[in-house]
Design a protein around this motif. Structure first.
Motif, PDB file in Angstrom:
ATOM      1  N   GLU A  52      25.696  51.782  66.798  1.00 16.01           N
ATOM      2  CA  GLU A  52      25.728  51.211  65.445  1.00 16.01           C
ATOM      3  C   GLU A  52      24.498  51.634  64.651  1.00 16.01           C
ATOM      4  OE1 GLU A  52      27.936  49.341  63.672  1.00 16.01           O
ATOM      5  OE2 GLU A  52      29.385  49.524  65.301  1.00 16.01           O
ATOM      6  N   GLY A  53      23.342  51.564  65.280  1.00 16.10           N
ATOM      7  CA  GLY A  53      22.103  51.946  64.605  1.00 16.10           C
ATOM      8  C   GLY A  53      22.100  53.397  64.176  1.00 16.10           C
ATOM      9  N   GLN A  54      22.593  54.279  65.047  1.00 17.03           N
ATOM     10  CA  GLN A  54      22.656  55.707  64.721  1.00 17.03           C
ATOM     11  C   GLN A  54      23.600  55.964  63.544  1.00 17.03           C
ATOM     12  OE1 GLN A  54      21.448  58.772  65.787  1.00 17.03           O
ATOM     13  NE2 GLN A  54      19.861  57.697  66.904  1.00 17.03           N
ATOM     14  N   PHE A  55      24.685  55.199  63.483  1.00 15.83           N
ATOM     15  CA  PHE A  55      25.619  55.361  62.374  1.00 15.83           C
ATOM     16  C   PHE A  55      24.945  55.039  61.044  1.00 15.83           C
ATOM     17  CE2 PHE A  55      28.719  53.591  59.393  1.00 15.83           C
ATOM     18  CZ  PHE A  55      29.599  54.642  59.299  1.00 15.83           C
ATOM     19  N   TRP A  56      24.181  53.969  61.027  1.00 13.06           N
ATOM     20  CA  TRP A  56      23.559  53.503  59.783  1.00 13.06           C
ATOM     21  C   TRP A  56      22.225  54.164  59.490  1.00 13.06           C
ATOM     22  CZ3 TRP A  56      26.144  50.890  56.239  1.00 13.06           C
ATOM     23  CH2 TRP A  56      27.320  50.272  56.631  1.00 13.06           C
ATOM     24  N   ARG A  57      21.499  54.562  60.533  1.00 16.53           N
ATOM     25  CA  ARG A  57      20.188  55.194  60.334  1.00 16.53           C
ATOM     26  C   ARG A  57      20.020  56.293  61.375  1.00 16.53           C
ATOM     27  NH1 ARG A  57      15.273  51.854  61.964  1.00 16.53           N
ATOM     28  NH2 ARG A  57      16.030  50.336  60.469  1.00 16.53           N
ATOM     29  N   PRO A  58      20.292  57.553  60.999  1.00 17.77           N
ATOM     30  CA  PRO A  58      20.079  58.637  61.954  1.00 17.77           C
ATOM     31  C   PRO A  58      18.651  58.591  62.498  1.00 17.77           C
ATOM     32  CG  PRO A  58      21.243  59.439  60.032  1.00 17.77           C
ATOM     33  CD  PRO A  58      20.812  58.024  59.724  1.00 17.77           C
ATOM     34  N   GLY A  59      18.516  58.771  63.789  1.00 11.27           N
ATOM     35  CA  GLY A  59      17.206  58.681  64.417  1.00 11.27           C
ATOM     36  C   GLY A  59      16.885  57.291  64.932  1.00 11.27           C
ATOM     37  N   PHE A  60      17.778  56.347  64.721  1.00 14.50           N
ATOM     38  CA  PHE A  60      17.591  54.975  65.202  1.00 14.50           C
ATOM     39  C   PHE A  60      17.402  54.993  66.717  1.00 14.50           C
ATOM     40  CE2 PHE A  60      19.265  50.952  66.859  1.00 14.50           C
ATOM     41  CZ  PHE A  60      18.654  50.024  66.048  1.00 14.50           C
ATOM     42  N   ASP A  61      16.405  54.271  67.185  1.00 13.21           N
ATOM     43  CA  ASP A  61      16.114  54.166  68.619  1.00 13.21           C
ATOM     44  C   ASP A  61      16.183  52.687  69.001  1.00 13.21           C
ATOM     45  OD1 ASP A  61      14.947  53.953  71.168  1.00 13.21           O
ATOM     46  OD2 ASP A  61      13.501  55.546  70.763  1.00 13.21           O
ATOM     47  N   ALA A  62      17.284  52.289  69.609  1.00 12.43           N
ATOM     48  CA  ALA A  62      17.514  50.880  69.930  1.00 12.43           C
ATOM     49  C   ALA A  62      16.437  50.314  70.848  1.00 12.43           C
ATOM     50  CB  ALA A  62      18.897  50.701  70.551  1.00 12.43           C
ATOM     51  N   GLU A  63      15.991  51.090  71.808  1.00 12.80           N
ATOM     52  CA  GLU A  63      14.944  50.612  72.733  1.00 12.80           C
ATOM     53  C   GLU A  63      13.641  50.352  71.988  1.00 12.80           C
ATOM     54  OE1 GLU A  63      15.001  49.821  75.924  1.00 12.80           O
ATOM     55  OE2 GLU A  63      16.975  50.539  76.500  1.00 12.80           O
ATOM     56  N   GLN A  64      13.258  51.264  71.123  1.00 15.49           N
ATOM     57  CA  GLN A  64      12.012  51.105  70.358  1.00 15.49           C
ATOM     58  C   GLN A  64      12.110  49.936  69.389  1.00 15.49           C
ATOM     59  OE1 GLN A  64       9.208  52.643  70.997  1.00 15.49           O
ATOM     60  NE2 GLN A  64       8.124  51.582  69.380  1.00 15.49           N
ATOM     61  N   GLU A  65      13.241  49.810  68.718  1.00 18.28           N
ATOM     62  CA  GLU A  65      13.444  48.688  67.794  1.00 18.28           C
ATOM     63  C   GLU A  65      13.370  47.357  68.538  1.00 18.28           C
ATOM     64  OE1 GLU A  65      13.753  48.603  64.491  1.00 18.28           O
ATOM     65  OE2 GLU A  65      13.854  50.754  64.137  1.00 18.28           O
ATOM     66  N   LEU A  66      13.949  47.303  69.729  1.00 19.21           N
ATOM     67  CA  LEU A  66      13.915  46.080  70.526  1.00 19.21           C
ATOM     68  C   LEU A  66      12.488  45.750  70.944  1.00 19.21           C
ATOM     69  CD1 LEU A  66      15.443  43.787  71.906  1.00 19.21           C
ATOM     70  CD2 LEU A  66      15.840  45.337  73.845  1.00 19.21           C
ATOM     71  N   LYS A  67      11.753  46.748  71.356  1.00 20.21           N
ATOM     72  CA  LYS A  67      10.352  46.543  71.764  1.00 20.21           C
ATOM     73  C   LYS A  67       9.532  45.969  70.600  1.00 20.21           C
ATOM     74  CE  LYS A  67       6.451  49.116  73.639  1.00 20.21           C
ATOM     75  NZ  LYS A  67       5.968  50.441  74.082  1.00 20.21           N
ATOM     76  N   GLN A  68       9.685  46.541  69.420  1.00 23.80           N
ATOM     77  CA  GLN A  68       8.949  46.061  68.248  1.00 23.80           C
ATOM     78  C   GLN A  68       9.390  44.654  67.858  1.00 23.80           C
ATOM     79  OE1 GLN A  68       9.624  49.080  65.307  1.00 23.80           O
ATOM     80  NE2 GLN A  68       8.113  50.474  66.183  1.00 23.80           N
ATOM     81  N   ALA A  69      10.697  44.422  67.901  1.00 22.86           N
ATOM     82  CA  ALA A  69      11.220  43.107  67.513  1.00 22.86           C
ATOM     83  C   ALA A  69      10.743  42.022  68.471  1.00 22.86           C
ATOM     84  CB  ALA A  69      12.739  43.137  67.469  1.00 22.86           C
ATOM     85  N   ARG A  70      10.679  42.332  69.751  1.00 15.83           N
ATOM     86  CA  ARG A  70      10.214  41.331  70.724  1.00 15.83           C
ATOM     87  C   ARG A  70       8.795  40.884  70.406  1.00 15.83           C
ATOM     88  NH1 ARG A  70      12.856  43.859  76.247  1.00 15.83           N
ATOM     89  NH2 ARG A  70      14.820  42.705  76.097  1.00 15.83           N
ATOM     90  N   LYS A  71       7.942  41.813  70.031  1.00 19.55           N
ATOM     91  CA  LYS A  71       6.572  41.455  69.642  1.00 19.55           C
ATOM     92  C   LYS A  71       6.573  40.590  68.389  1.00 19.55           C
ATOM     93  CE  LYS A  71       4.271  45.547  71.455  1.00 19.55           C
ATOM     94  NZ  LYS A  71       3.557  46.770  71.074  1.00 19.55           N
ATOM     95  N   ARG A  72       7.314  41.030  67.396  1.00 22.21           N
ATOM     96  CA  ARG A  72       7.339  40.323  66.109  1.00 22.21           C
ATOM     97  C   ARG A  72       7.964  38.937  66.244  1.00 22.21           C
ATOM     98  NH1 ARG A  72       9.746  42.737  60.468  1.00 22.21           N
ATOM     99  NH2 ARG A  72       8.929  41.080  59.141  1.00 22.21           N
ATOM    100  N   LEU A  73       9.090  38.851  66.918  1.00 21.27           N
ATOM    101  CA  LEU A  73       9.780  37.579  67.063  1.00 21.27           C
ATOM    102  C   LEU A  73       8.980  36.598  67.914  1.00 21.27           C
ATOM    103  CD1 LEU A  73      13.435  38.848  67.519  1.00 21.27           C
ATOM    104  CD2 LEU A  73      12.427  37.826  65.465  1.00 21.27           C
ATOM    105  N   GLY A  74       8.314  37.122  68.909  1.00 18.87           N
ATOM    106  CA  GLY A  74       7.521  36.265  69.786  1.00 18.87           C
ATOM    107  C   GLY A  74       6.354  35.600  69.085  1.00 18.87           C
ATOM    108  N   SER A  75       5.934  36.161  67.962  1.00 19.14           N
ATOM    109  CA  SER A  75       4.796  35.583  67.232  1.00 19.14           C
ATOM    110  C   SER A  75       5.227  34.791  65.989  1.00 19.14           C
ATOM    111  CB  SER A  75       3.828  36.691  66.809  1.00 19.14           C
ATOM    112  OG  SER A  75       4.422  37.552  65.877  1.00 19.14           O
ATOM    113  N   MET A  76       6.504  34.760  65.693  1.00 18.25           N
ATOM    114  CA  MET A  76       6.976  34.031  64.493  1.00 18.25           C
ATOM    115  C   MET A  76       6.906  32.529  64.720  1.00 18.25           C
ATOM    116  SD  MET A  76      10.228  36.113  62.925  1.00 18.25           S
ATOM    117  CE  MET A  76      10.561  34.840  61.723  1.00 18.25           C
TER     118      MET A  76
END
Length: 80
Positions: A52-76
């Protein structure tokens, strides 16, 4: 096509989530707390998120996005 992130607070679960939306603000993907995994995960699984990510944003990296989101969400903090 464009894919944007929008952190949201889920009142029902009492936890933050990361929503991936398009320009019309349609929900495409969601990273949310998974009780079984005891971690933030894609609600559709990593393989589906990658496709899904690749369809909407070429170059989307689900693993990298998840890693970043885990940091961000964990501090919200809950909204006041």
């Amino acid at each position: 096509m464009a894919l944007y992130t929008d952190p949201q607070w889920n009142q029902r679960t009492g936890r933050p989530e990361m929503h991936f939306v398009n320009q019309q603000y349609d929900l495409i993907l969601r990273i949310c707390w998974d009780e079984a995994e005891r971690a933030y995960c894609y609600d559709q699984g990593i393989e589906r998120a990658q496709a899904e990510g690749q369809f909407w944003r070429p170059g989307f990296d689900a693993e990298q996005e998840l890693k970043q989101a885990r940091k961000r969400l964990g501090s919200m903090k809950p909204p006041k």
